[in-house]
Design an enzyme around this catalytic site. Structure first.
Site, PDB file in Angstrom:
ATOM      1  N   LYS A 246       6.218   9.612  -0.048  1.00  0.00           N
ATOM      2  CA  LYS A 246       4.746   9.619  -0.569  1.00  0.00           C
ATOM      3  C   LYS A 246       4.751   9.662  -2.124  1.00  0.00           C
ATOM      4  CE  LYS A 246       2.684  12.800   3.006  1.00  0.00           C
ATOM      5  NZ  LYS A 246       1.534  12.121   3.292  1.00  0.00           N
ATOM      6  N   ARG A 320       1.857  12.508  14.360  1.00  0.00           N
ATOM      7  CA  ARG A 320       1.629  12.134  15.765  1.00  0.00           C
ATOM      8  C   ARG A 320       3.074  12.087  16.608  1.00  0.00           C
ATOM      9  NH1 ARG A 320      -1.324   7.133  13.426  1.00  0.00           N
ATOM     10  NH2 ARG A 320      -1.453   8.551  11.884  1.00  0.00           N
TER      11      ARG A 320
END
Length: 477
Positions: A246, A320
């Protein structure tokens, strides 16, 4: 100090009348007051605006009564928990509500008062007197125990989200689960490190293996009668993004990436404290998504617990993955209701903002119950669709599923569709894509970690699983 701030004052304490007025009802209220009160209110300029407060002195200079404003009808629609703002402005002391609130608004405002007592003080050194806040007696007819439980559970959620990752990793999250289990006589089993591979949790292992902090699956069980209710919460204690690292600005709030776990633990605390008749299970994959030579790579193909293969096209779409193994485990018991909560996608925030988390379900009765409960509990939610035409976006061709479809379109929906592939077998399934963070202070909600959706679920689930699960044979109200 924290326990008293999240509870109501003793009923035998002397207290100051607190009158709640709206901008429209102030004039009528003043008509029933003596001239000295009318003159004081007029001279101070109090108008009953949302969060506005005023103390009216008595002849000796003490406080005779206090006023708190709710604002206009438009302001009330925009600002919930207005009484929470009053708590931060009134002088220390004990107060009691002396009228002015509609009966259906009392619970919301009383909860707002308690929630306003929250502050994250773990790393601040301040004199105790600076933490002094006014107290409130429980209004007559209010289920005070329930409101205090809701507040205490929300404080747990906020504390967990606000704690820096240096002090809250997978091990510390486990300690919290063990403490809850001890308090409510629940059972906990934990699967650690390479045992995740042995016990067939390959996705949890793949996400967490790069960190020095051992990944684990936390499994709490409580209750031995009633329907099966399973809560799954994303417990990514810090998310660097992995090898798809990130940018710094995006990494700044990643201590909150376990907000799903924090929220389901708050909800579990509510359910256990209220004594629901359910077979409750809480599953939390607790990991840190770090960077090292053993980190999963873009382009890797992983096999999930249920046998589905997944192409990892972005290591920053790790939530997820860990949830997929936990959901597959949950469905092996065919729970009557399976709830998944996760700080999952930025797309949800782009679409709905930080205060309105989306939820996904195919169950119309659950969706309708959640919509009603969200309004009744001042716990905003918005239903989003499992849009079947987008299924092809999560099918990369090289594997069964793609964890990060290209193009950037419908990111929250495609993430929800991905998770649904692992929820087969549950009687009812709902996924919540929460933010878990209050970006600016608001009544009852200081800037920082915040729970979303738990109170709405607490109200809605008895409609779906049967009113007998809740105390008194009814939904919590």
């Amino acid at each position: 100090m924290r326990r008293s701030l999240s509870a109501f004052a003793s009923t035998d304490q002397a207290s100051i009348p607190l009158h709640v007025v709206t901008a429209d009802s102030l004039a009528q209220w003043l008509d029933g007051q003596p001239e000295r009160v009318r003159a004081w209110v007029a001279n101070t300029g109090f108008q009953g605006r949302s969060g506005e407060t005023l103390c009216v002195p008595d002849a000796s200079g003490g406080i005779d009564m206090a006023l708190s404003g709710l604002g206009s009808a438009a302001a009330q629609a925009r600002n919930r928990f207005a009484l929470g703002a009053a708590r931060l402005k009134l002088p220390a002391g004990t107060y009691h509500l002396a009228g002015g609130l509609d009966p259906e608004a009392v619970a919301e405002q009383a909860l707002g008062w308690l929630l306003a007592g929250y502050s994250f003080e773990r790393f601040r050194h301040r004199p105790a007197e600076e933490l002094s806040l006014p107290a409130l007696k429980a209004p007559p007819g209010l289920d005070a125990k329930r409101i205090e439980i809701l507040a205490a559970a929300e404080w747990l959620t906020r504390d967990l989200i606000n704690t820096p990752a240096s002090q809250l990793g997978p091990e510390e999250l486990e300690t919290t689960v063990l403490s809850l289990a001890e308090e409510y006589k629940a059972e906990v089993s934990v699967t650690y490190g390479d045992d995740l591979l042995v016990e067939n949790f390959p996705l949890i292992h793949a996400v967490g293996r790069a960190s020095d902090r051992m990944p684990r699956l936390l499994d709490l069980r409580w209750g031995d009668e009633g329907p099966r209710l399973t809560l799954v919460g994303k417990g990514v204690c810090f998310d660097t993004g992995g090898l798809n690292i990130k940018p710094g600005a995006s990494m700044g709030l990643m201590k909150k990436d376990m907000g799903g776990a924090a929220t389901v633990l708050g909800l579990a605390m509510m359910i256990m404290a209220l004594g629901w008749k359910v077979r409750l299970r809480v599953l939390i994959p607790a990991v840190e998504n770090a960077i090292s030579g053993s980190a999963m790579r873009p382009g890797d193909v992983l096999t999930a617990r249920n046998g589905k293969t997944i192409e990892v096209n972005n290591t920053d779409a790790e939530g997820r993955l860990v949830l997929a193994d936990a959901l597959a485990l949950a469905c092996e018991e065919a729970p009557d209701a399976l709830i998944c909560m996760a700080t999952l996608t930025g797309a949800a925030r782009v679409a709905l903002g930080p205060d309105l988390p989306p939820f996904y379900t195919d169950d119309e009765l659950l969706a309708e119950a959640l919509a009603r409960a969200a309004r009744a509990e001042s716990d905003p939610l918005w239903r989003m669709p499992f849009h079947a035409p987008y299924e092809s976006l999560i099918e990369p061709g090289i594997a069964d599923l793609d964890n990060a479809p290209s193009g950037g379109m419908a990111g929250s929906i495609t993430a929800a569709l991905f998770l649904r592939r692992f929820a087969e077998g549950a009687q009812r399934f709902a996924h919540f894509d929460i933010y878990g963070w209050q970006p600016t202070a608001a009544p009852g909600r200081p800037k920082g970690g915040v729970g979303q959706g738990a109170r709405a679920l607490l109200r809605a689930l008895p409609e779906i699983l049967g009113p007998d699960i809740a105390p008194g044979g009814r939904a919590a109200s």
